[in-house]
Design an enzyme around this catalytic site. Structure first.
Site, short mmCIF file in Angstrom:
data_model
loop_
_atom_site.label_atom_id
_atom_site.label_comp_id
_atom_site.label_asym_id
_atom_site.label_seq_id
_atom_site.Cartn_x
_atom_site.Cartn_y
_atom_site.Cartn_z
N ASP A 240 0.92 -1.13 -0.06
CA ASP A 240 -0.09 0.03 0.10
C ASP A 240 0.87 1.29 -0.05
OD1 ASP A 240 -2.89 -1.07 0.80
OD2 ASP A 240 -1.09 -2.25 1.86
N ASP A 265 -4.28 -8.43 7.71
CA ASP A 265 -4.57 -7.96 6.37
C ASP A 265 -3.93 -6.47 6.56
OD1 ASP A 265 -5.99 -8.43 4.19
OD2 ASP A 265 -7.57 -7.03 4.35
#
Length: 274
Positions: A240, A265
């Site tokens: 990310d 996650d």
């Protein structure tokens, strides 16, 4: 200005779910709310094509009472309840929202993967990049997506500076995951995907985390849910990102991950720009 990005892995479950994981997700949402960001980018909302129901809308408004939101969901011919993105922005900020199609392989443009906000002096883009899938079955399509997306951001950048963020589904360099030696043929760490991200940056963009923190190791944004010890052992990946136009990189004062507690996650990212 302050920006936050997070792959939530089901906004629906976060807002109205009753599981232990849903509670952990709401704790992360509380953390995000406490940051008081100007814009919040959410990926993998998994909402239906019609958006939130009344209960979900009320729950989101309770969490973020000072924000407006725009969203796009997966719609036919793409799968229902798949992918999807949302942007929340402070009330009073003048925003023009676009939900671009970039000429990606079908049905990627119909999966609700992109939102671009015109914030006046800059563009803010959020993206949920397609995963190459089990057995790299979607790698060819993923490479075309990467090329189309890079061209799209470059077109925005030609007009005014860009902040882009989201789940890019790629660990760019070996220091961006805990075990590079055993993952060279894994989705998210193939040579092709890494080259795609390199080409994106070469079009005039900066990885803000590396700009601020250099070659620091062991800092990740994703830990596998199915591996019980992945977060305990920090066996993660940095997939990310907040990337910014090169010409505003020196205005970045903060680019880091936010603590997501026990929840595995993705964790949220925060960017601050002078």
């Amino acid at each position: 200005m302050k920006f936050i990005s997070w792959n939530i892995d089901s906004l629906n479950a976060a807002l109205t779910g009753t599981s232990a994981r849903a509670e952990l997700t709401r704790q992360v949402l509380d953390t995000i709310a406490s940051e008081d960001a100007d814009v919040i980018a959410i990926q993998e909302t998994k909402l239906p094509a019609t958006g939130m129901n009344k209960k979900q809308t009320a729950a989101l408004a309770e969490l973020f009472p000072d924000y407006e939101n725009v969203w796009v969901s997966s719609h036919e011919p793409a799968r229902k309840g798949y992918a999807g993105t949302m942007a929340l922005y402070k009330k009073g900020i003048e925003v023009s929202a676009d939900f671009p199609s970039i000429g990606a392989p079908e049905p990627m443009d119909d999966e609700g993967r992109l939102i671009t906000l015109d914030l006046g002096e800059l563009y803010f883009n959020l993206v949920y990049t397609p995963n190459s899938g089990d057995g790299l079955r979607r790698l060819d399509e993923r490479q075309l997506w990467d090329a189309r997306y890079a061209d799209y951001l470059a077109e925005l950048d030609a007009q005014k500076p860009v902040i882009a963020c989201g789940d890019y589904n790629v660990a760019h360099e070996e220091i961006d995951l805990a075990h590079p030696e055993s993952n060279h043929m894994s989705a998210g760490f193939t040579d092709e995907e890494r080259q795609g991200f390199t080409k994106l940056l070469a079009k005039g963009f900066t990885d803000s985390f590396r700009h601020v923190h250099g070659d620091v190791e062991g800092v990740y944004s994703w830990w596998a849910q199915r591996v019980r010890t992945s977060k305990i052992n920090n066996s993660g990946w940095r997939i990310d990102y907040f990337i910014v136009s090169d010409r505003i990189a020196d205005r970045v004062t903060r680019s880091e991950m936010l603590d997501s507690g026990e929840r595995k996650d993705h964790c949220p990212l925060v960017l601050e720009l002078a």
